[in-house]
Design a protein around this motif. Sequence first.
Motif, PDB file in Angstrom:
ATOM      1  N   THR A   5      36.318  40.024  44.082  1.00 57.61           N
ATOM      2  CA  THR A   5      36.836  41.336  44.468  1.00 57.61           C
ATOM      3  C   THR A   5      36.207  41.858  45.760  1.00 57.61           C
ATOM      4  OG1 THR A   5      35.247  42.377  42.969  1.00 57.61           O
ATOM      5  CG2 THR A   5      37.471  41.990  42.126  1.00 57.61           C
ATOM      6  N   ARG A   6      34.936  41.562  46.000  1.00 58.48           N
ATOM      7  CA  ARG A   6      34.304  42.068  47.220  1.00 58.48           C
ATOM      8  C   ARG A   6      34.893  41.403  48.456  1.00 58.48           C
ATOM      9  NH1 ARG A   6      29.453  44.580  46.753  1.00 58.48           N
ATOM     10  NH2 ARG A   6      30.222  45.715  48.583  1.00 58.48           N
ATOM     11  N   THR A   7      35.098  40.085  48.401  1.00 60.83           N
ATOM     12  CA  THR A   7      35.696  39.380  49.538  1.00 60.83           C
ATOM     13  C   THR A   7      37.134  39.824  49.750  1.00 60.83           C
ATOM     14  OG1 THR A   7      34.254  37.455  49.260  1.00 60.83           O
ATOM     15  CG2 THR A   7      36.322  37.119  50.456  1.00 60.83           C
ATOM     16  N   ALA A   8      37.898  39.955  48.667  1.00 61.47           N
ATOM     17  CA  ALA A   8      39.289  40.385  48.787  1.00 61.47           C
ATOM     18  C   ALA A   8      39.383  41.798  49.354  1.00 61.47           C
ATOM     19  CB  ALA A   8      39.987  40.297  47.436  1.00 61.47           C
ATOM     20  N   ALA A   9      38.440  42.654  48.987  1.00 59.76           N
ATOM     21  CA  ALA A   9      38.406  44.004  49.554  1.00 59.76           C
ATOM     22  C   ALA A   9      38.088  43.949  51.047  1.00 59.76           C
ATOM     23  CB  ALA A   9      37.384  44.860  48.821  1.00 59.76           C
ATOM     24  N   ASP A  28      43.683  33.453  30.323  1.00 65.61           N
ATOM     25  CA  ASP A  28      42.729  32.501  30.901  1.00 65.61           C
ATOM     26  C   ASP A  28      41.363  33.163  31.030  1.00 65.61           C
ATOM     27  OD1 ASP A  28      44.827  30.761  31.122  1.00 65.61           O
ATOM     28  OD2 ASP A  28      44.980  30.876  33.315  1.00 65.61           O
ATOM     29  N   PRO A  29      40.290  32.438  30.748  1.00 66.60           N
ATOM     30  CA  PRO A  29      38.947  33.030  30.848  1.00 66.60           C
ATOM     31  C   PRO A  29      38.649  33.628  32.221  1.00 66.60           C
ATOM     32  CG  PRO A  29      38.846  30.964  29.648  1.00 66.60           C
ATOM     33  CD  PRO A  29      40.245  31.074  30.175  1.00 66.60           C
ATOM     34  N   GLY A  30      39.087  32.965  33.286  1.00 66.05           N
ATOM     35  CA  GLY A  30      38.826  33.490  34.619  1.00 66.05           C
ATOM     36  C   GLY A  30      39.499  34.821  34.865  1.00 66.05           C
ATOM     37  N   TYR A  31      40.736  34.939  34.406  1.00 69.48           N
ATOM     38  CA  TYR A  31      41.472  36.196  34.554  1.00 69.48           C
ATOM     39  C   TYR A  31      40.813  37.297  33.728  1.00 69.48           C
ATOM     40  CZ  TYR A  31      45.386  39.494  34.541  1.00 69.48           C
ATOM     41  OH  TYR A  31      46.165  40.621  34.676  1.00 69.48           O
ATOM     42  N   LEU A  32      40.459  36.993  32.499  1.00 64.16           N
ATOM     43  CA  LEU A  32      39.860  37.994  31.631  1.00 64.16           C
ATOM     44  C   LEU A  32      38.528  38.496  32.183  1.00 64.16           C
ATOM     45  CD1 LEU A  32      40.640  36.357  28.170  1.00 64.16           C
ATOM     46  CD2 LEU A  32      41.622  38.469  29.065  1.00 64.16           C
ATOM     47  N   ALA A  33      37.763  37.603  32.782  1.00 66.02           N
ATOM     48  CA  ALA A  33      36.434  37.971  33.269  1.00 66.02           C
ATOM     49  C   ALA A  33      36.480  38.760  34.574  1.00 66.02           C
ATOM     50  CB  ALA A  33      35.589  36.716  33.463  1.00 66.02           C
ATOM     51  N   ALA A  34      37.558  38.612  35.351  1.00 66.29           N
ATOM     52  CA  ALA A  34      37.657  39.300  36.636  1.00 66.29           C
ATOM     53  C   ALA A  34      37.760  40.814  36.427  1.00 66.29           C
ATOM     54  CB  ALA A  34      38.863  38.782  37.407  1.00 66.29           C
ATOM     55  N   GLU A  35      37.497  41.561  37.493  1.00 70.14           N
ATOM     56  CA  GLU A  35      37.568  43.021  37.426  1.00 70.14           C
ATOM     57  C   GLU A  35      38.662  43.502  38.380  1.00 70.14           C
ATOM     58  OE1 GLU A  35      33.801  45.039  37.600  1.00 70.14           O
ATOM     59  OE2 GLU A  35      32.784  43.412  36.553  1.00 70.14           O
ATOM     60  N   LEU A  36      39.888  43.302  37.954  1.00 72.67           N
ATOM     61  CA  LEU A  36      41.057  43.654  38.753  1.00 72.67           C
ATOM     62  C   LEU A  36      41.536  45.029  38.302  1.00 72.67           C
ATOM     63  CD1 LEU A  36      42.892  40.200  38.552  1.00 72.67           C
ATOM     64  CD2 LEU A  36      41.176  40.964  40.218  1.00 72.67           C
ATOM     65  N   GLY A  37      41.015  46.047  38.926  1.00 75.97           N
ATOM     66  CA  GLY A  37      41.268  47.419  38.478  1.00 75.97           C
ATOM     67  C   GLY A  37      42.701  47.859  38.576  1.00 75.97           C
ATOM     68  N   ALA A  38      43.551  47.035  39.204  1.00 74.82           N
ATOM     69  CA  ALA A  38      44.978  47.356  39.271  1.00 74.82           C
ATOM     70  C   ALA A  38      45.764  46.750  38.141  1.00 74.82           C
ATOM     71  CB  ALA A  38      45.561  46.861  40.600  1.00 74.82           C
ATOM     72  N   ALA A  39      45.203  45.735  37.432  1.00 79.21           N
ATOM     73  CA  ALA A  39      46.114  44.934  36.614  1.00 79.21           C
ATOM     74  C   ALA A  39      45.540  44.275  35.378  1.00 79.21           C
ATOM     75  CB  ALA A  39      46.744  43.841  37.481  1.00 79.21           C
ATOM     76  N   ASN A  40      44.243  44.064  35.244  1.00 79.62           N
ATOM     77  CA  ASN A  40      43.828  43.223  34.121  1.00 79.62           C
ATOM     78  C   ASN A  40      42.957  43.938  33.095  1.00 79.62           C
ATOM     79  OD1 ASN A  40      41.243  43.170  35.330  1.00 79.62           O
ATOM     80  ND2 ASN A  40      40.891  41.031  34.733  1.00 79.62           N
ATOM     81  N   GLY A  41      43.183  45.238  32.935  1.00 84.11           N
ATOM     82  CA  GLY A  41      42.522  45.922  31.834  1.00 84.11           C
ATOM     83  C   GLY A  41      43.023  45.399  30.501  1.00 84.11           C
ATOM     84  N   GLN A  42      42.103  45.241  29.567  1.00 83.54           N
ATOM     85  CA  GLN A  42      42.444  44.808  28.210  1.00 83.54           C
ATOM     86  C   GLN A  42      42.141  45.949  27.251  1.00 83.54           C
ATOM     87  OE1 GLN A  42      43.723  41.686  27.748  1.00 83.54           O
ATOM     88  NE2 GLN A  42      43.453  41.191  29.921  1.00 83.54           N
TER      89      GLN A  42
END
Length: 385
Positions: free
Chosen positions: A135-139, A244-258
């Motif tokens: 997320t830091r690099t993408a930002a 997917d574990p990678g998706y679940l572990a990421a902190e995508l504040g726009a889309a991957n809240g569980q």
Amino acid sequence: MTAVHGICDERFAGVRNLFERRLADGSDVGASLCVIENGDVTVDLWGGVADAASGRPWTRDTVVNTFSLTKTVAALAALALIDRSLLDPDAPVADYWPEFGSAGKGSVLVRHVLGHTSGVSGWERPVTLADLYDTRTAAAWLAEQQPWWTPGDGSGYQAMSHGHLIGELVQRITGDSLGAFVDREFSGPAGADFWIGTPESVHDRVATLVPPPPSGVDYSKLPADSVFVRTMTNPRISPSVTTDPGYLAAELGAANGQGNARSVARLQSIVSNNGMLDGRRYLSPDTIDRIFDVQADGRDRVLGAHVRFGLGYALPSPAAPSVPDGRVCWWTGFGGSVVVNDLDRGVTVAYVMNKMDAQLVGAPNASAYLDAVFAAFDGTAEEAV
């Protein structure tokens, strides 16, 4: 008939009947629905299956990817910083994130980010979903590019970039990632089972999404340089990756809240209850009022619908006729998850599910439940069931 579990005040019998019918006829596969009224839970229903292939049941503690409904939880983080005078909606983003002021973005204000009017609705360079996990690099990539339209001149829905923009502001101000801040300041104290960056211990409770039917949009026939295409196809995200574990572990504040309807409603009831939850003040009334500062009111460049955006939330608008008028804020997620905060009634309604609808805003599954809930409040429930 498919078993439905939980509690339901008798005033909402029609809502429960609708929930049962939709699970029985396959309109929903697994779902949860919650209504909190002035701090009290009056509806908390769940049922169906969390995984259609195995038949694993949807239980009280099942969580599921909420897609863009996640943005309402990211909004709570931004509002908390505003409440503490650590973030000024009318200040340039570059005051907190100096690199962001490059490439003609010095005029982008914090409120432009929170209201989807920043001109930075996606990435200029080609990116993969795995790229966005960093997320830091993408930002930093967002900070390098020029805005795609004049900041503040109408909205262009920040489908994925929204979480990276808010997350970087949270990181710069607090030193915490967005997920860590939400957990410490909101989910943890509230006892809400909602995650942005889901720990491995929760992974086996995550429901599997049932993909929507084709949307009918042929992206290949649209202008490749349009804001819509650049925002919605770079990258394209398949529902199949959301466990997917990678998706679940990421902190995508726009889309991957569980989360589930109970946890979403509990967190968002802070807004409908004027900043309070269980006797604790999370946000001041003045900060809650800022949500209703209109940032855009017209056809969104990405969604193609007439959306009225406030600060961190959408407000009642033609795009969502099932959202009542008044002092109301809301948002939805791809597939149909939805949360509505009705401050006039002191009510929060949340619905999350695994069977997805193709419509991005005003999805029929969400609309059906909102219509039934607000019909119960308005005394017209017989017309809705």
